[in-house]
Design a protein around this motif. Structure first.
Motif, PDB file in Angstrom:
ATOM      1  N   THR A   1       0.943  -1.311  -0.318  1.00 33.41           N
ATOM      2  CA  THR A   1       0.285   0.033  -0.107  1.00 33.41           C
ATOM      3  C   THR A   1       1.188   1.454   0.140  1.00 33.41           C
ATOM      4  O   THR A   1       0.724   2.027  -0.954  1.00 33.41           O
ATOM      5  CB  THR A   1      -0.646   0.049   1.034  1.00 33.41           C
TER       6      THR A   1
ATOM      7  N   GLN B   1      -7.200   3.511 -10.569  1.00 31.12           N
ATOM      8  CA  GLN B   1      -6.322   2.953  -9.039  1.00 31.12           C
ATOM      9  C   GLN B   1      -6.845   3.753  -7.673  1.00 31.12           C
ATOM     10  O   GLN B   1      -6.625   3.210  -7.378  1.00 31.12           O
ATOM     11  CB  GLN B   1      -4.146   3.126  -9.718  1.00 31.12           C
TER      12      GLN B   1
ATOM     13  N   LEU C   1      -7.738   1.721  -4.762  1.00 33.62           N
ATOM     14  CA  LEU C   1      -7.617   1.385  -2.985  1.00 33.62           C
ATOM     15  C   LEU C   1      -8.688   1.487  -2.724  1.00 33.62           C
ATOM     16  O   LEU C   1      -8.647   0.882  -1.386  1.00 33.62           O
ATOM     17  CB  LEU C   1      -6.232   2.213  -3.680  1.00 33.62           C
TER      18      LEU C   1
ATOM     19  N   ASP D   1     -10.010  -1.113  -1.976  1.00 35.35           N
ATOM     20  CA  ASP D   1      -9.786  -2.418  -1.026  1.00 35.35           C
ATOM     21  C   ASP D   1      -9.303  -1.587   0.668  1.00 35.35           C
ATOM     22  O   ASP D   1      -9.318  -2.997   1.351  1.00 35.35           O
ATOM     23  CB  ASP D   1      -8.310  -2.625  -1.483  1.00 35.35           C
TER      24      ASP D   1
END
Length: 190
Positions: A47, A91, A95, A98
């Motif tokens: 991350t 993207q 993220l 998630d």
């Protein structure tokens, strides 16, 4: 065994059993602790790497979108800027999906808002949100490092308990064996 003055065999076995049981519990705790720390470090590293990459892309996009250089107004540069912006939006949306923490998702949404606007306020908010996200990931990495440090302490305790367990079993037996080899009669009371 009349002249045997060290720890009694029954007590030695009891001490060994207790320390080996403690060793087993601490060993299992150590395994789970290290597994959790390794998972946290792995997830945090991925991350953090992604956030740094996105942050760099965001800065490049922002410079291209707000820069006064005539080169940024060429058709190729505008196409590259738009492509970079689309890729970053996809993207960052992935993220955000998630992430389990609602506050972090909101920070990512703020960054996404900064990608859709070239106003100074949105850009500043996006930068600040990105910095907060990076700081949170760094904090998670430090916590994982602390867990690993605690695991080293647990390893030392585990090793000490194992040595105690082995010592309380081996020392009386070794003493008796040496006495037996020297020819002493060993009488055992039943």
């Amino acid at each position: 065994m009349k002249d045997y003055t060290l720890i009694r065999p029954g007590i030695a076995v009891t001490i060994s059993a207790v320390t080996l049981t403690l060793s087993l519990v601490i060993g299992l705790w150590l395994i789970f602790s290290l597994s959790e720390a390794a998972e946290t470090v792995s997830r945090g590293a991925r991350t953090s790497e992604a956030l740094h990459r996105y942050n760099a892309g965001l800065e490049v996009w922002r410079q291209m979108a707000t820069g006064t250089d005539p080169g940024f107004r060429r058709v190729e540069a505008v196409a590259q800027r738009d492509s970079l912006g689309r890729r970053l939006r996809v993207q960052l949306a992935d993220l955000a999906n998630d992430m389990s923490d609602e506050h972090e998702r909101q920070l990512v949404q703020t960054v996404l808002g900064g990608l859709t606007s070239v106003s100074t306020g949105a850009g500043t908010d996006a930068r600040q949100s990105m910095m907060v996200l990076l700081a949170k990931q760094d904090s998670a990495m430090f916590r994982a490092a602390q867990r690993s440090q605690q695991a080293v302490l647990l390893s030392a305790v585990l090793l000490a308990l194992t040595i105690i367990a082995a010592g309380t079993l081996i020392v009386p037996m070794a003493w008796l064996y040496v006495r037996y080899k020297r020819g002493a009669t060993i009488e055992v009371k039943v």
